[in-house]
Motif scaffolding. Structure first.
Motif, PDB file in Angstrom:
ATOM      1  N   LEU A 151      80.420  35.983 -15.285  1.00 34.81           N
ATOM      2  CA  LEU A 151      79.519  35.458 -14.267  1.00 34.81           C
ATOM      3  C   LEU A 151      78.239  35.026 -14.963  1.00 34.81           C
ATOM      4  O   LEU A 151      77.640  35.795 -15.728  1.00 34.81           O
ATOM      5  N   ILE A 152      77.828  33.787 -14.723  1.00 39.55           N
ATOM      6  CA  ILE A 152      76.622  33.228 -15.325  1.00 39.55           C
ATOM      7  C   ILE A 152      75.607  32.977 -14.218  1.00 39.55           C
ATOM      8  O   ILE A 152      75.937  32.346 -13.211  1.00 39.55           O
ATOM      9  N   VAL A 153      74.394  33.461 -14.403  1.00 42.67           N
ATOM     10  CA  VAL A 153      73.319  33.305 -13.432  1.00 42.67           C
ATOM     11  C   VAL A 153      72.225  32.487 -14.110  1.00 42.67           C
ATOM     12  O   VAL A 153      71.576  32.946 -15.043  1.00 42.67           O
ATOM     13  N   TRP A 154      72.037  31.251 -13.635  1.00 34.64           N
ATOM     14  CA  TRP A 154      71.141  30.285 -14.273  1.00 34.64           C
ATOM     15  C   TRP A 154      69.951  30.011 -13.360  1.00 34.64           C
ATOM     16  O   TRP A 154      70.106  29.511 -12.259  1.00 34.64           O
ATOM     17  N   GLU A 155      68.749  30.351 -13.829  1.00 31.07           N
ATOM     18  CA  GLU A 155      67.516  30.062 -13.090  1.00 31.07           C
ATOM     19  C   GLU A 155      66.864  28.829 -13.700  1.00 31.07           C
ATOM     20  O   GLU A 155      66.668  28.739 -14.900  1.00 31.07           O
ATOM     21  N   GLU A 156      66.533  27.882 -12.831  1.00 29.15           N
ATOM     22  CA  GLU A 156      65.960  26.606 -13.297  1.00 29.15           C
ATOM     23  C   GLU A 156      65.136  26.023 -12.153  1.00 29.15           C
ATOM     24  O   GLU A 156      65.159  26.515 -11.037  1.00 29.15           O
ATOM     25  N   SER A 157      64.413  24.952 -12.437  1.00 29.06           N
ATOM     26  CA  SER A 157      63.561  24.321 -11.422  1.00 29.06           C
ATOM     27  C   SER A 157      64.346  23.416 -10.477  1.00 29.06           C
ATOM     28  O   SER A 157      63.795  22.939  -9.486  1.00 29.06           O
ATOM     29  N   SER A 158      65.618  23.185 -10.765  1.00 30.05           N
ATOM     30  CA  SER A 158      66.464  22.364  -9.897  1.00 30.05           C
ATOM     31  C   SER A 158      67.871  22.943  -9.908  1.00 30.05           C
ATOM     32  O   SER A 158      68.240  23.694 -10.810  1.00 30.05           O
ATOM     33  N   GLY A 175      61.703  29.306  -3.386  1.00 28.15           N
ATOM     34  CA  GLY A 175      60.452  28.639  -3.737  1.00 28.15           C
ATOM     35  C   GLY A 175      60.706  27.501  -4.702  1.00 28.15           C
ATOM     36  O   GLY A 175      61.493  26.610  -4.420  1.00 28.15           O
ATOM     37  N   ASP A 176      60.086  27.542  -5.893  1.00 33.21           N
ATOM     38  CA  ASP A 176      60.276  26.466  -6.871  1.00 33.21           C
ATOM     39  C   ASP A 176      61.400  26.778  -7.862  1.00 33.21           C
ATOM     40  O   ASP A 176      61.561  26.077  -8.861  1.00 33.21           O
ATOM     41  N   SER A 177      62.170  27.828  -7.594  1.00 31.52           N
ATOM     42  CA  SER A 177      63.274  28.209  -8.474  1.00 31.52           C
ATOM     43  C   SER A 177      64.618  28.028  -7.780  1.00 31.52           C
ATOM     44  O   SER A 177      64.755  28.318  -6.595  1.00 31.52           O
ATOM     45  N   TRP A 178      65.589  27.558  -8.541  1.00 33.28           N
ATOM     46  CA  TRP A 178      66.977  27.482  -8.090  1.00 33.28           C
ATOM     47  C   TRP A 178      67.787  28.470  -8.912  1.00 33.28           C
ATOM     48  O   TRP A 178      67.655  28.531 -10.136  1.00 33.28           O
ATOM     49  N   ILE A 179      68.630  29.238  -8.241  1.00 31.96           N
ATOM     50  CA  ILE A 179      69.551  30.140  -8.922  1.00 31.96           C
ATOM     51  C   ILE A 179      70.951  29.568  -8.709  1.00 31.96           C
ATOM     52  O   ILE A 179      71.398  29.382  -7.578  1.00 31.96           O
ATOM     53  N   THR A 180      71.624  29.287  -9.821  1.00 30.75           N
ATOM     54  CA  THR A 180      73.003  28.783  -9.778  1.00 30.75           C
ATOM     55  C   THR A 180      73.906  29.873 -10.343  1.00 30.75           C
ATOM     56  O   THR A 180      73.696  30.343 -11.450  1.00 30.75           O
TER      57      THR A 180
END
Length: 186
Positions: A151-158, A175-180
């Protein structure tokens, strides 16, 4: 910043204030971290934390990996090339007295050595908007850091597009973070 839940619940972590722009440190807020771990422990992805080997790429303060340890992960490998981040990670590991359960690699995420053991849970929180996440994941996978079906949890601005070898499971905005949330393909 503090550990939200688990055996180290409430422990204050060494903080960088609002972040260290020169070192590209932008700590995940307690609220986002709590929401992220609520999703991880909801059962939607099974139990990705208990007994897990965790990889924390672009670790910053180490808060994501340390939260996983507090909630039952067996071992975390933290990766960050910044000296400020490395000091924060070492300080935070010492605060929790989890030195035996942690490894700190002071390296660029795209220069990792071959893994001694693959990880089943991967956190990646690259500097926003610099297109460093995909190449770092590809390198980690090539160096056998990412287990099959990890499982990969990627935090980014989009919201992120799944790189080759991954499948998106869920995406959430805080907010200004996207978690994929992604799964590494077999």
């Amino acid at each position: 910043m503090r550990i939200i839940a688990g055996t180290h619940r409430g422990t204050q972590l060494s903080a960088v204030g609002k972040g260290d722009a020169a070192a590209h440190l932008r700590p995940t807020t307690d609220r986002v971290r709590e929401s992220l771990f609520n999703v991880l422990q909801s059962g939607r992805f099974g139990d990705p934390i208990s007994g897990a080997r965790v990889l924390d790429l672009f670790a910053g303060t180490g808060a994501l990996g340390l939260e996983a340890l507090s909630r039952g992960a067996a071992h975390v490998t933290f990766v960050d090339s910044g000296r400020v981040a490395q000091k924060l990670i070492r300080d935070n590991i010492a605060k929790l007295r989890r030195e035996p359960d942690c490894t700190l690699i002071g390296s660029d995420a795209q220069k990792l050595p071959t893994a001694p053991n693959p990880c089943v849970l991967v956190f990646i929180d690259p500097p926003y908007g610099q297109n460093r996440g995909g190449p770092a994941l590809a390198h980690a996978k090539a160096q056998r850091w990412i287990a099959s079906e990890a499982l990969i949890v990627w935090e980014e601005s989009s919201a992120q597009i799944a790189p080759p070898g991954c499948t998106i499971l869920d995406q959430r905005r805080y907010g200004d973070s996207w978690i994929t949330f992604m799964k590494a393909d077999t």
